[in-house]
Scaffold this motif. Structure first.
Motif, PDB file in Angstrom:
ATOM      1  N   TYR A   1      21.547 -37.386   3.243  1.00 40.12           N
ATOM      2  CA  TYR A   1      22.210 -38.625   3.654  1.00 40.12           C
ATOM      3  C   TYR A   1      21.225 -39.729   4.005  1.00 40.12           C
ATOM      4  CZ  TYR A   1      21.018 -37.840   8.572  1.00 40.12           C
ATOM      5  OH  TYR A   1      20.336 -37.677   9.753  1.00 40.12           O
ATOM      6  N   ARG A   2      19.980 -39.361   4.334  1.00 36.05           N
ATOM      7  CA  ARG A   2      18.997 -40.363   4.720  1.00 36.05           C
ATOM      8  C   ARG A   2      18.651 -41.295   3.561  1.00 36.05           C
ATOM      9  NH1 ARG A   2      16.095 -39.012   9.505  1.00 36.05           N
ATOM     10  NH2 ARG A   2      16.803 -37.048  10.404  1.00 36.05           N
ATOM     11  N   SER A   3      18.830 -40.847   2.333  1.00 36.03           N
ATOM     12  CA  SER A   3      18.531 -41.702   1.179  1.00 36.03           C
ATOM     13  C   SER A   3      19.581 -42.783   1.003  1.00 36.03           C
ATOM     14  CB  SER A   3      18.453 -40.846  -0.101  1.00 36.03           C
ATOM     15  OG  SER A   3      17.404 -39.915  -0.007  1.00 36.03           O
ATOM     16  N   SER A   4      20.783 -42.570   1.532  1.00 29.82           N
ATOM     17  CA  SER A   4      21.860 -43.544   1.359  1.00 29.82           C
ATOM     18  C   SER A   4      22.259 -44.234   2.655  1.00 29.82           C
ATOM     19  CB  SER A   4      23.092 -42.858   0.749  1.00 29.82           C
ATOM     20  OG  SER A   4      23.497 -41.764   1.553  1.00 29.82           O
ATOM     21  N   SER A   5      21.792 -43.719   3.788  1.00 29.54           N
ATOM     22  CA  SER A   5      22.160 -44.300   5.067  1.00 29.54           C
ATOM     23  C   SER A   5      21.339 -45.561   5.340  1.00 29.54           C
ATOM     24  CB  SER A   5      21.935 -43.290   6.198  1.00 29.54           C
ATOM     25  OG  SER A   5      21.985 -43.922   7.457  1.00 29.54           O
TER      26      SER A   5
ATOM     27  N   GLU B   1      20.954 -47.105   8.112  1.00 35.31           N
ATOM     28  CA  GLU B   1      20.213 -46.952   9.360  1.00 35.31           C
ATOM     29  C   GLU B   1      18.907 -46.195   9.133  1.00 35.31           C
ATOM     30  OE1 GLU B   1      20.766 -44.925  13.793  1.00 35.31           O
ATOM     31  OE2 GLU B   1      22.475 -45.133  12.442  1.00 35.31           O
ATOM     32  N   MET B   2      18.977 -45.141   8.341  1.00 37.96           N
ATOM     33  CA  MET B   2      17.782 -44.349   8.076  1.00 37.96           C
ATOM     34  C   MET B   2      16.792 -45.126   7.212  1.00 37.96           C
ATOM     35  SD  MET B   2      17.940 -41.483   9.709  1.00 37.96           S
ATOM     36  CE  MET B   2      18.602 -42.534  11.006  1.00 37.96           C
ATOM     37  N   ARG B   3      17.293 -45.883   6.235  1.00 39.51           N
ATOM     38  CA  ARG B   3      16.409 -46.680   5.385  1.00 39.51           C
ATOM     39  C   ARG B   3      15.697 -47.742   6.204  1.00 39.51           C
ATOM     40  NH1 ARG B   3      20.813 -46.885   1.815  1.00 39.51           N
ATOM     41  NH2 ARG B   3      21.045 -49.111   2.204  1.00 39.51           N
ATOM     42  N   GLU B   4      16.399 -48.331   7.177  1.00 38.62           N
ATOM     43  CA  GLU B   4      15.772 -49.335   8.036  1.00 38.62           C
ATOM     44  C   GLU B   4      14.709 -48.685   8.918  1.00 38.62           C
ATOM     45  OE1 GLU B   4      14.801 -52.877   9.990  1.00 38.62           O
ATOM     46  OE2 GLU B   4      15.773 -52.445   8.076  1.00 38.62           O
TER      47      GLU B   4
END
Length: 377
Positions: free
Chosen positions: A151-155, A157-160
């Motif tokens: 999910y970090r690749s599409s989230s 918040e995680m991308r930021e």
């Protein structure tokens, strides 16, 4: 994906022959279609080692690696990133005008083509910061999040969160580019018959030049390790040492470079006798296995298990006797901190019960060191 929305695999199965030094191994492999970033990094690495290579030879090298790429794609990538030398345009012939007022002042000089600055070889003299004046240093291999972390690749918040680390990562990338250049230079000067102290001093002087050393912001992270044969790690010659590099030696060169305290701690094996090719292959494949296994919330003990499984699947024949390759249990990798070479975590290269988890901001060094026939040093 195809027209029906079904996912298409980027892997095409085939069988190739892998050439490693003077040895040939028939293996079942997979042909891989690289992403744009992977292709760019691979092309840059090949150009770093073989500045004279053009599109055709680079494409052939990538295909030997098992990648599916076309010459057009390689050429386009090289053109977009200034990796193709552009010849100066040839001015068109201008016929003399029969008009009485024709003068030389009316002739427009041909514009000179702008050549991208390249590294000089066989001795590098251009600091990477001059090759990448905008600070866009090569990103290297980027592994996508998998499993529970996909999910970090599409989230957003995680991308930021990842984006906020970009300046720190870029300092690591600059140090890594210096390391790649220094490593290639080291291979040219580390030759049989040379004193180890002379090799190390030449290398460290070159590193200071390439990183534009300025204490304490930039420079060498630690004395260069050059452990020979039975010495597993952390040996370096003192002034006056008379140790000479021999043709049958196996040397573990360990180079440390930092930019603003962001340390690249990386070692490689240097040897001349092709009988050690299977050992080098075992270490390379085990390292890649550790990288594939690593990720957020992965147990360190599981990383070690993946490394050990691959490492100990190899054997080597020396002087007519076959030896199994063993991971060294009591010499491990470690986390790397800001201005701290050995930080708070140990990364094993054998299976352990270690339940410590890898986290998002952990920088680690994998020490894939082999021995035979024992497994301790």
């Amino acid at each position: 994906r195809n027209a029906k929305g079904q996912r298409r695999d980027r892997y095409i199965h085939n069988t190739n022959t892998l050439m490693v030094g003077a040895s040939s191994f028939a293996i079942s492999s997979i042909s891989y279609q690289p992403t744009a970033e992977e292709l760019l990094q691979a092309v840059r690495e090949i150009k770093l080692d073989h500045a004279e290579f053009g599109v055709k030879r680079i494409c052939a090298t990538l295909k030997d690696k098992g990648w599916t790429v076309s010459e057009n794609r390689v050429k386009k990538t090289m053109q977009e990133h200034g990796l193709l030398e552009t010849a100066a345009p040839v001015p068109m012939a201008v016929e003399a005008s029969s008009a009485p007022d024709a003068t030389k002042d009316q002739e427009q000089p041909a514009k000179k083509a702008t050549l991208v600055k390249e590294q000089t070889w066989p001795e590098p003299t251009v600091p990477p910061m001059d090759l990448f004046p905008k600070g866009d240093f090569p990103k290297g291999q980027i592994c996508e999040y998998i499993g529970m972390n996909a999910y970090r690749s599409s989230s957003a918040e995680m991308r930021e969160s990842d984006r906020q680390m970009s300046s720190i990562l870029n300092e690591h990338r600059e140090a890594a580019e210096v390391h790649r250049t220094a490593r290639k230079y080291l291979r040219t000067i580390a030759q049989p018959g040379e004193l180890m102290i002379d090799i190390v001093e030449k290398l460290e002087d070159k590193v200071r030049e390439l990183v534009r050393a300025h204490f304490p912001e930039r420079g060498i992270a630690f004395p260069t390790g050059c452990s020979i044969n039975h010495v597993a790690a952390h040996w370096t010659p003192n002034a006056g040492d008379k140790t000479v590099l021999k043709r049958d030696d196996v040397v573990k060169f360990d180079i440390g470079i930092h930019v603003n305290g962001r340390i690249i701690d990386s070692a490689f094996t240097h040897y001349f006798n092709p009988r050690y090719d299977p050992l080098a292959l075992a270490v390379r494949e085990a390292t890649n296995a550790g990288i594939r296994e690593a990720g957020i919330d992965v147990r360190l003990g599981d990383v070690g298990a993946a490394i050990q499984e691959v490492m100990e699947s190899y054997e080597v024949e020396l002087d007519g006797k076959v030896y199994p390759v063993k991971s060294i249990r009591n010499l491990n990798g470690h986390s790397v901190g800001h201005y701290r070479i050995h930080h708070d975590k140990t990364v094993p290269i054998v299976k352990t019960a270690d339940q410590v988890l890898l986290c998002q901001t952990l920088y680690a060094q994998l020490s894939n060191i082999w021995t035979y026939p024992g497994a301790d040093v």
